[in-house]
Each structure stands twice: as structure tokens, then as C-alpha cells.
Design an enzyme around this catalytic site. Sequence first.
Site, PDB file in Angstrom:
ATOM      1  N   THR A 114       0.847  -1.188   0.000  1.00  0.00           N
ATOM      2  CA  THR A 114       0.000   0.000   0.000  1.00  0.00           C
ATOM      3  C   THR A 114       0.883   1.239   0.000  1.00  0.00           C
ATOM      4  O   THR A 114       2.011   1.214   0.476  1.00  0.00           O
ATOM      5  CB  THR A 114      -0.860   0.055   1.269  1.00  0.00           C
ATOM      6  OG1 THR A 114       0.018   0.121   2.394  1.00  0.00           O
ATOM      7  CG2 THR A 114      -1.725  -1.163   1.397  1.00  0.00           C
ATOM      8  N   LYS A 147     -14.103  14.594  15.388  1.00  0.00           N
ATOM      9  CA  LYS A 147     -15.130  14.405  16.418  1.00  0.00           C
ATOM     10  C   LYS A 147     -15.099  15.613  17.342  1.00  0.00           C
ATOM     11  O   LYS A 147     -14.176  15.772  18.134  1.00  0.00           O
ATOM     12  CB  LYS A 147     -14.892  13.115  17.196  1.00  0.00           C
ATOM     13  CG  LYS A 147     -16.122  12.699  18.003  1.00  0.00           C
ATOM     14  CD  LYS A 147     -16.076  11.244  18.413  1.00  0.00           C
ATOM     15  CE  LYS A 147     -17.420  10.792  18.950  1.00  0.00           C
ATOM     16  NZ  LYS A 147     -17.423   9.374  19.301  1.00  0.00           N
ATOM     17  N   TRP A 186     -19.736  14.079  14.804  1.00  0.00           N
ATOM     18  CA  TRP A 186     -18.776  13.884  13.725  1.00  0.00           C
ATOM     19  C   TRP A 186     -18.872  15.009  12.703  1.00  0.00           C
ATOM     20  O   TRP A 186     -19.959  15.409  12.280  1.00  0.00           O
ATOM     21  CB  TRP A 186     -19.027  12.552  13.001  1.00  0.00           C
ATOM     22  CG  TRP A 186     -18.801  11.340  13.859  1.00  0.00           C
ATOM     23  CD1 TRP A 186     -19.763  10.581  14.448  1.00  0.00           C
ATOM     24  CD2 TRP A 186     -17.555  10.758  14.220  1.00  0.00           C
ATOM     25  NE1 TRP A 186     -19.193   9.554  15.161  1.00  0.00           N
ATOM     26  CE2 TRP A 186     -17.819   9.628  15.042  1.00  0.00           C
ATOM     27  CE3 TRP A 186     -16.224  11.062  13.943  1.00  0.00           C
ATOM     28  CZ2 TRP A 186     -16.833   8.822  15.576  1.00  0.00           C
ATOM     29  CZ3 TRP A 186     -15.230  10.252  14.477  1.00  0.00           C
ATOM     30  CH2 TRP A 186     -15.532   9.149  15.290  1.00  0.00           C
ATOM     31  N   GLU A 239      -5.897  -3.471  -0.877  1.00  0.00           N
ATOM     32  CA  GLU A 239      -6.366  -4.594  -0.059  1.00  0.00           C
ATOM     33  C   GLU A 239      -7.573  -5.310  -0.659  1.00  0.00           C
ATOM     34  O   GLU A 239      -7.976  -6.370  -0.173  1.00  0.00           O
ATOM     35  CB  GLU A 239      -6.747  -4.093   1.348  1.00  0.00           C
ATOM     36  CG  GLU A 239      -5.584  -3.628   2.197  1.00  0.00           C
ATOM     37  CD  GLU A 239      -5.219  -2.149   1.967  1.00  0.00           C
ATOM     38  OE1 GLU A 239      -5.581  -1.620   0.888  1.00  0.00           O
ATOM     39  OE2 GLU A 239      -4.583  -1.550   2.846  1.00  0.00           O
TER      40      GLU A 239
END
Lengths: 545, 545
Positions: free
Chosen positions: B189, B443, B448, B332
Site C-alpha cells: 500500500t 469528532k 462527527w 487490499e
Amino acid sequence: MQGLMQDVPLTITHLFDRAEKYHGHKEIITATPQGVERTTYGQWARRTRQLAGVLDTLGISADGRVATFAWNTARHLELYFAAPCTGRVLHTLNIRLFPEQLTYIVNHADDEVIFIDNSLMGLLTPLLPTFERLKHLVIMDDSGAGLPDQGALGVDVQVHDYEALLAAEEPIDFPEITDERRAASMCYTSGTTGNPKGVVYTHRSTFLHTMGAMMVDSLGARESDVILPVVPMFHANAWGLAHAAVATGATLVMPGPDLSGPAVAKLIVDERVTVAAGVPTIWMAVLPELKGKDTSSLRSIPCGGSAVPKSLSEGYREQLGLPILQAWGMTETSPIASVCHLDADQTQLSIDEQAELRTQVGRISFGVEARVVDPETLEPQPWDGESSGELQCRGNWIAADYYDDPRSSESFTADGWLKTGDVAAVDERGRIRLVDRTKDLIKSGGEWISSVELENEIMAHPDVAEAAVIGVTHPKWGEAAVACVVKAPGAEVTEASILEFLDGKVAKWQLPKSVVWIDEVPKTSVGKFSKKDLRSEFGDVLMNQ
Amino acid sequence: MQGLMQDVPLTITHLFDRAEKYHGHKEIITATPQGVERTTYGQWARRTRQLAGVLDTLGISADGRVATFAWNTARHLELYFAAPCTGRVLHTLNIRLFPEQLTYIVNHADDEVIFIDNSLMGLLTPLLPTFERLKHLVIMDDSGAGLPDQGALGVDVQVHDYEALLAAEEPIDFPEITDERRAASMCYTSGTTGNPKGVVYTHRSTFLHTMGAMMVDSLGARESDVILPVVPMFHANAWGLAHAAVATGATLVMPGPDLSGPAVAKLIVDERVTVAAGVPTIWMAVLPELKGKDTSSLRSIPCGGSAVPKSLSEGYREQLGLPILQAWGMTETSPIASVCHLDADQTQLSIDEQAELRTQVGRISFGVEARVVDPETLEPQPWDGESSGELQCRGNWIAADYYDDPRSSESFTADGWLKTGDVAAVDERGRIRLVDRTKDLIKSGGEWISSVELENEIMAHPDVAEAAVIGVTHPKWGEAAVACVVKAPGAEVTEASILEFLDGKVAKWQLPKSVVWIDEVPKTSVGKFSKKDLRSEFGDVLMNQ
């Protein structure tokens, strides 16, 4: 070095989950004698989970065989998923088998329950006393005639009403299928000799076969499709289309019992069907009924089960702008093993050349391997479009064996390939043309004669209605060809006229050594020529030559 | 009850076999600085078998890592198959990683050989002394500059010429891959924090992912396609298109090193490309170059890697009649995990409604499962199109683990799902809209805030060139949003003007607590906003509030 990817069993439950979660608003449409019934994948999924509860309540074993004797309907589709998703094994009974074959397969498979359309009870009721271990008969009352009196059936089997059973159940969660090689369903072949042979599909094989049917170069099933499987669900998994529709969320049109030309044509037009799949005889009957109708929704007409006549495919191309899509497979191959799409550059050929290519069955599907070998020596044949040999297959949706059957060894090679019994020639691009069945090949004086080629030549004679060619024992040549011919209505035709007609079309030594006149070519339960019967009748006709 | 189907390992060799057997006449086209080079699958297959011999001759271990550092070319495609088909593991090195990341992954993967395009030697030569166990460097002389002097490299590594090695070998038969879970390839990655993490794909995962790419509702790869993977082969398997092209026999157009708008546009037009896949920045550069050109061959423009702006997709729809096909995935996930096709009935909506739906990433692919959960409690979120949570995935082409990496536990849940780090909302039909990255969620006072939504609103301000929103520590609210803004060239803009502009567009409490002015948003190696750098610079800017 081992990989580090997740290992999630390939299961039929995954197909079900997608229809339930993502396509709850899409329709399943069933044609019935009372009219068209509409439901949704959402309602279907709920009912399938109720049906799973029914199987538990009836006490069907954890891996028990759940038989169906039914038309293509939304209810049949509930059974298609409730059985395997609960770990049980769906057994689709072919309603066109002979009675003694049905008795054999119900007992051989150990069916614990049969789900039957009421309209088909007449076929099965006389056989009930012959079913040795059957416990339950669940009637889907499609005719509205009501259930028969239990006592009148004269057997111990418990009789239930499908809708009453469902109404008494809440939808249940399916148990997890942890082994992708677990049996999911089974289907018996409709062979022409001896008892039918059982093929047992797995979750893995069905999952992969379904993915195959979603590939563009195969059937290309997709969400936007409206799929009409005219091919029965009791015949080789409806060619995978029922599973593919559920997997993709395609609208599904179930034809019910009426498979006549007008009925099928009406469904295509009314429901704006995109994919309609069936055997050649269906499409012969449908074509005239589509004349002048709006068929613009159709994108594909998959057809198989027997050779697709060039004239039929061309008839569709001329009238609808869409030729037939020839596919090939058998119960042992799940069944889709090849689909005849033209290659990109072949679509630039002349109309005639394209039509000729469409008489092939195409290239073997991704996921399956094919080889063409001498049926006796297993020597591979050259890919020259002419040399022929037996077509043999290998792959994850090809049978490895027949269920509990000592005859398996005859159908699989020592290195694990399925002997399809089809004789094929392969061209340079690996495209397959079927030329015969191995058992219908005639070995005369050390040379092979194709009975199918001879039949086709003879049937081109204007005074011939039908012809079947068989190989019979010959004192000099070992075997030789005999033509069994049905005269066209009112026609007069002689053996000499037939032989003269064949002159120049086939080699001299391939000519039939005798012509016998018959009233009708005997057929098997699925409408194919039954040469076994002809051989037993005419097998010694050349012994005095 | 066990099934009775054949059990044939799902391997990459099957893909190779099909191209070799059935599509030997089809072309692989590579754009090079010297012009367009053409070969066929037939020649490619022969060379790939020679390359397999080279790997043996070089003494690469039976499961050794075979690294590539290369553009998209026919030679790279030889490596894509020679390594896994001989049981070895292809390791595609991302040429855009930072030097210390390359050193880390070459050593971490235990690469025994690197195959490198000569034009990329400048990037790798300085790192050669840091590669601990590398034995061979094989140079593909794309620049025609000739090989460097072995001594000048100052390392023990043996240097070879690719073509010379191939010329010395005969094509060989591949060994049989008997375990479908054997490692086939790996890719690290390009994460923004810490060392890259390795994903190890298997033959099974690649086979199934390839079948996935051949499904209509995914990428729908087919024989008649002409596929241009602009997305690099060193980046998440070129989105599976190299494998799918080989599997289907599609013509393959390899763009080589020049990925500029004019070069890509010219390939599309000259080679009559049907599928061209790349990240949004590619398509921004290509669109003006296609003006007035014949683009009628194009059927699909898959695009992913970062969000596809609605205006970009609409630009293609208006100019070419073909909107962009948004897809989603990550290293992935092999990577194709969702593709945004509209449902059949959605194609009847207004143009604006369709464009809005195309900002979704679509439904999770057949073969993969998705769930959207609260990132802290794992509570599933309702499918109402609004509620958001972390997108988590499960399936056979989803990673189970990172290669030899203790950080794996952070990325997978206890019940085996991949935590994608993407925040998503799902509508009633299970269609996914990405709204943020979990690590970019803020947050604030228990609520959020989506940094991406705020950024998009701020970037709509006419005097703003770019903006990145980060969450920073706030003494009262725990975290709060800070906007890092790049002014448009020549523009004057104040914090008050920004806040006024946002008024009514976002809730009061979501407003940035501060605006800081920067010259440029720092980017990662693959061009994404690097908020890590911004956080370290501005992390305490609110501590006095």
C-alpha cells in the site's frame, strides 16, 4: 509462500443475499393459467426463509434430498434456494421422464419430500406406492383444484398444502455453509440407455457457474436484464439462468406450464424480455408468433439442447435482427460449457460466413477446459476445423462422478476428464463444431461414418420427412450404415432415389447399405432420436449381405 | 452429503492458457518513446514461457519474490504471468514511492530479482546499496541507452539484459499449481503513515477477481474489447484489467511511460480503444484532447483512486456521450470492490438525477460483501442514504492480513472484515456513497464532522484554489476543524469571507474554528492530500482558544 487473502466459502447463499439485500424491489413474474402473477425479490426472499422453516418443521434431514416436480414458477425458485441454503440438496425431478425412471431416481436419491405442482399430480399419483422412503408430499396448488384426499392416495406419505405450511412459519436465518464443496442440488440425466445417472452439484460449482453466466462472453446476465428461462428448471438448472437472475437482480419471467409458441411470444412482448432461453423446437414455434410485434427489448436468445439449425438462427436474424445464440452443455456440465459468440473480427465477415460460424457451439467457457481426442486412443486431434474426435471437459462445474453409480467409470477418463460422448471438430481458434455423438458414430471397414451428417443429407431430400441413420452389424465391414426413413406425407420415394440423391454428397463407402421405411422416428423423453430402439429393431438387417 | 463435481485449482495459469490457445492472433500494443510496438498473444505467450526458463536459470527460489519496476508494457505483462505461473510471487514496486519506502519494501519482501525499465534506472540506482538480499537486476532496455557498467553500480548484484536472457532460453512448460491458495503476487500500500504494508494475492483471489472483472455489472471485459489500462501495473494490479484482457483475449493497449493528456487521447483514437481506465487527474487532462476526435469506439471509462468529480463525469457525458464509470477499491481489495452502474430503472431519471447517482461508488461487487458500521461500536448503520459509518469488506479477493506486519490487527476486525478506513453512507438499494476517510473525520463535542464535505464547500468559494480541513485538538470541544486554504492566484480573501460563504451550507458547530493560509496542500506519493503534514504543522493552533 501462502497468500494472505480471505477465505470465504463460495455458496449459493451469497446469490440469495444479493437479491434480498439489493434487489428487493425487482420483480419475479409467473405466467399461470389464471393470468400473470407478480411478486418481488423482497417478498420471495421472505417466503424462501419461511420455506426454510418448513423444511425444519417437516423434519427433513440436515442433508436430505428435497425433490421438486414443478413448472418454472416463483414457488419453484423458493425451493431452488431454501433447500441448498439450509444445507439440504435440491433434487429437480424431470417431469418428462418415463414412470419407471421416476421411480428409480426418487428411490435412488432417497428423496424425503416432493414438492409438486397440483397440475402435475396426475403424472405422479400412480407412482406414489413405488417410492420407498418418501415421507412428505407438498402440493403447490397451481390449478386451484384443492388437495386430494390423503386416503385416496393409498400411501403413508403425508400430504400438505404449500401455502398452509408457509403461513405457519416465520422467516428464519440460514445456517452458515462452511464447506463450499457441500452438495447443493442434483439432477439426473435423461439418458437413452438404462437408468438415469445422478449429477450432484456443489455450492462451489454453482457459484462459479453462476459467475460464468454473468460474464459477457457467456450469457452476460446483468441487473438490467429481464430473463425468461423457457428451458425447464427441472432440466440442468434452467441453464443457470435462475441462479444468475437472483445473483444479478435481473427481472425474472417464469413461463409456467404453457410453453407454446403464442404463450412464449406474448411473454417476450408484454414483459419486454431481454434474454429468452430454450431449445430449438421452442424457437421454431415462437418465430411466426413474433411477426409484426415489438421485440426491441430482446438482446439474446440462448439456445441449446440439440443442434441449432442454421435456417432457424437466420430466420431470427432476418425477422428480429437478432440471430440465435447457440450454447452447448449437458447435465454433467452444470450445463453452460460453451457459448457461440463471434470474435470481434468475425463480425466483419459476410452474412453467410457469420451464419456458418454460428453453427459452431463456440469456444469452451472461461473456467472450463476442453480437449478433442480419438475416442479409443485419447490421441489429441489437430485443430484444423476438420479432424474430429470426442469432446472431453474438465473444470469446476463439470461432474467428477455419478451419484452412487458403478457406470461412472465409463464416462470419465483415468486422468479425470468428462467423456461428453459428443464428437467435435475444433478450428485454429479453438472454436468447437459438434459433428455427432460417439455412440452414433459408425465404424465401417476401419473408417468412421457420421450418422448425423448422413441424416442431414438424407433429410434434405424433398420426399423425406425424417431420417435416422444407425450403425448395424455387417458381416464384411464390421459395421455399416442403415437409413431409417420416414416419407414425407403423400410422397413416394425409393431406396434408389435416396442413394442417387446422396451420390456426390458423401463418399461411396459412407452410403447406407440399406434403407428401411418407418412411420416415425422413435424419440426419447426429451425429444431426441432414440436410436437404441431402431438398433434393436433393425440390428440384423444386413446379416445376410 | 458431499458433491461430486471436479475440483480444479483456480489458477492464473488458466488465464494464460486461454490467451495462448484461443487468442494467439490478438494484439498487445505498447506505446514507447520510439513509437508504437505491436506483438500478439501468441508471441507474448512464447516469450513468457522463455521468461519462465530465465527465472529457473537465474536460480530464483521456487516461491521467490520477483520484483518489477516498470511502466505498463508487453514485457511487464510477461512478468505478470511468468512469475505466478512458475509458482513464484510477482512483486510490483510502485515507482512513485519515496526512496526509503522502496528500500523498506524490497527488503521486507525479500526480493531476489528486480526487473527494471532502463528509463527508470535513475530512480533505483542510488538505492541499490540498501537492498539487502537482492541477487539480480534485469534491465529491460526501453530507452535503448544500453546497460550500465556493472562496476559503476558499486554493488554485488548481477546485472543482466532482459532480451539477452530471453534469447538464451527455450519456452518451458509451467509446473502445475496444485494449491489455489498459493501466493501469486504482492503489492504494498502507499499509505500516508509509516512504512507501506504488503498485500499478498493468491491464485484463487486473482482468478475470482478476474472473473469479477468479466461480469457485465462490473467492468464487463470481453473478447471484443480494446483495453487501455492507464492505471499503472504497479498500482493494485492495474485494477485487474491486465489479467482480464489475457483471460478474455481482449486487445491490450499499454501506454508506456507517457501518460499525458495528448498521448492517452491519441492512443484512444488511433487504436479504437473500448475501455480506458485511470484516475480522475488523467481524465481531466485527456478530455480537452479528445475534442473533435472520433471516440465512438469507447464503451467505458472506469475511474477510481479518488472521488470522481461530478463535473468531470458530466464533461465526458456532454462531449463524448459517455459519462465516467466510477469504481472503488484499494490495494487490499485486489482492487475492484464496487462499480457504479445505474440500475435499469434509474436510467429513466433526469440527467441531473443520474449525474448525482454517479457520484456514488455503486453497489458492492458480486463475490464481495460490505457493511457500514460505527467505527467505534461496530453497530450497523441504517441504509437511508444519510447515516454514515466505516465501510468494511469481506470476500475472497479481500486481504485477510498484511504480510509479516504487526499492524494487521489495526486494519481487520475480530470477525475478519477489512476496515477500509472509508466513511460511507448506503441507500435503500445498498448503493454506496463515500463521504470521508475515518482518519479525516473530526469528532467535535461528541459529533462527527466530515472534513471532505467541508473542503468541498470551501473549494467552491471563487477565491479559493485548494483547501484541506483537519481536526486539531481543542481545549473545549476535544477536536475542532481548521481549514488550511490556498488562495486562488491573485485573489484576496479573508477568514470572515470564508465563514460567511459557509453560512447556511453547513451547521454552525461544523464551521472551522480557524482558517490558516498556506501556499500549497502537501500531497502523498500518489497525489492525495497529506493531512498528516498539516496536522503536525497546525495541530496546536487552537490551544489558546
